[in-house]
Design an enzyme around this catalytic site. Sequence first.
Site, PDB file in Angstrom:
ATOM      1  CG  ASP A 141      -2.059  -0.974   1.136  1.00 28.11           C
ATOM      2  OD1 ASP A 141      -2.000  -1.843   0.253  1.00 28.11           O
ATOM      3  OD2 ASP A 141      -2.996  -0.890   1.945  1.00 28.11           O
ATOM      4  NE  ARG A 157      -6.215  -2.403   5.356  1.00 29.68           N
ATOM      5  CZ  ARG A 157      -6.021  -3.476   6.100  1.00 29.68           C
ATOM      6  NH1 ARG A 157      -7.029  -4.237   6.420  1.00 29.68           N
ATOM      7  NH2 ARG A 157      -4.826  -3.778   6.535  1.00 29.68           N
ATOM      8  CG  HIS A 187      -4.782 -11.937  -1.367  1.00 29.39           C
ATOM      9  ND1 HIS A 187      -6.151 -11.840  -1.346  1.00 29.39           N
ATOM     10  CD2 HIS A 187      -4.332 -11.550  -0.151  1.00 29.39           C
ATOM     11  CE1 HIS A 187      -6.529 -11.434  -0.141  1.00 29.39           C
ATOM     12  NE2 HIS A 187      -5.439 -11.240   0.599  1.00 29.39           N
TER      13      HIS A 187
HETATM   14  O1  F6P Z   1      -2.081  -4.166   4.110  1.00 27.61           O
HETATM   15  C1  F6P Z   1      -1.743  -4.695   2.880  1.00 27.61           C
HETATM   16  C2  F6P Z   1      -2.937  -5.337   2.224  1.00 27.61           C
HETATM   17  O2  F6P Z   1      -2.497  -5.993   1.045  1.00 27.61           O
HETATM   18  C3  F6P Z   1      -4.094  -4.379   1.912  1.00 27.61           C
HETATM   19  O3  F6P Z   1      -3.901  -3.681   0.702  1.00 27.61           O
HETATM   20  C4  F6P Z   1      -5.281  -5.300   1.887  1.00 27.61           C
HETATM   21  O4  F6P Z   1      -6.463  -4.614   2.198  1.00 27.61           O
HETATM   22  C5  F6P Z   1      -4.946  -6.285   2.962  1.00 27.61           C
HETATM   23  O5  F6P Z   1      -3.543  -6.318   3.063  1.00 27.61           O
HETATM   24  C6  F6P Z   1      -5.468  -7.696   2.710  1.00 27.61           C
HETATM   25  O6  F6P Z   1      -5.176  -8.473   3.806  1.00 27.61           O
HETATM   26  P1  F6P Z   1      -5.214 -10.066   3.864  1.00 27.61           P
HETATM   27  O7  F6P Z   1      -4.014 -10.581   3.136  1.00 27.61           O
HETATM   28  O8  F6P Z   1      -5.153 -10.384   5.317  1.00 27.61           O
HETATM   29  O9  F6P Z   1      -6.478 -10.507   3.217  1.00 27.61           O
END
Ligand code: F6P
Length: 367
Positions: A147, A191, A292
């Site tokens: 981010d 986010r 992801h």
């Molecule tokens: O904080 C990094 C991030 O990739 C955000 O951009 C995203 O909202 C969040 O992690 C997703 O988290 P997780 O991998 O726990 O689903």
Amino acid sequence: MKVKVGILSAGADCPGINSAIHWFVYSAMDRDLIPERGMIFDIIGIIDGWKGLIEVKPDKKDSLNKWTMKLTPEIVRTWDRYGGTRLGTTRINPFDPKNDKSDILIKNIKALGLDALVVIGGFDNLGVAYRLYRENINVVGIPKTIDKDLSETDYTLGFDSAVNIITKDIDRLRITAGSHSRIFIVESMGRKAGWLALEGGEASGANIILIPEHDFVIERVVELLKVRRKAGERYSIVLISEGAKPRGMEEIKERRGKDGFGHYYLGGVGGFLAEEIEKRTRLEVRYVALRHLQRGGAPTAYDRRMGRKFGIAAVDMIVNDDFGRMVSLKQGEIATVPLKKALEKLNLVDVEKYYNTKNYKSLDRIL
Ligand code: F6P
């Protein structure tokens, strides 16, 4: 003098973490530098971030083997070229008021005999590192998050790799979008900060970019798309951050609820926007959430290089007793900054400087 150092990754994974670990170990064990430094490092990798430090039973061999691993250059030799984190990670807040595990964690750091702890984390987990520092633990921070929302540093590991993924994926979508004369809504992560969408959009030439820092008006998005269609453009790409929201609405949240730091998981705003556009026009719209995928794959050359610089700097910080601070990139130079300062606020896109609020794209001009 012998120093025993723990190193862990906490929070979301990303490409570049393994590179930082690789170069931290290589630099710490650099035989040429040992006499100069007067320090011999013993490096312990902690498995699964804070979880490893909470679960480990330092007096039990099996538990030590499960939650810690001795890191040597032989072991980390090839790590730099792989994404993710070879040490594993979890999203756990040891200071969670509803389930506080900080006492046991601090007790274990002491029982493991760690003279210092290197924490590779983003805003929340460097926040944990700072709280540990206030409890007299010698911590050093390495910034990572796709981010890029950490203040006091121009770079956080993982960002460049993620921007490259967005760019390549949009290149792929252009082909099918053009064939079918469609609009593609592409949802990126991000986010609170829109850097991924903004810079990914700049690199890929996305036609409309929507970021969390500026609430968008659905009618305006529709208008911009119609203008493009009228001008003869066969397709359009709209890149939207997961944290972007239509004016007057909240962020769109996932069903998963909140993480250990109290943040809602976000996702779905792209799908919402796609439906709204279809309701208002005859245009054919498709929605892709990159999710992801943006955190996967191998680090780019830049992330490997920055992992290297950050990892080596972390060794220097330990040698110099520079604790309670984070490695940082400032105007092209490697520096260190107090964690306290880095945690004062998130690094968000300065809308006035970088964002065109009329046409929803980046503001490309000489500042
Ligand atoms: O904080 C990094 C991030 O990739 C955000 O951009 C995203 O909202 C969040 O992690 C997703 O988290 P997780 O991998 O726990 O689903």
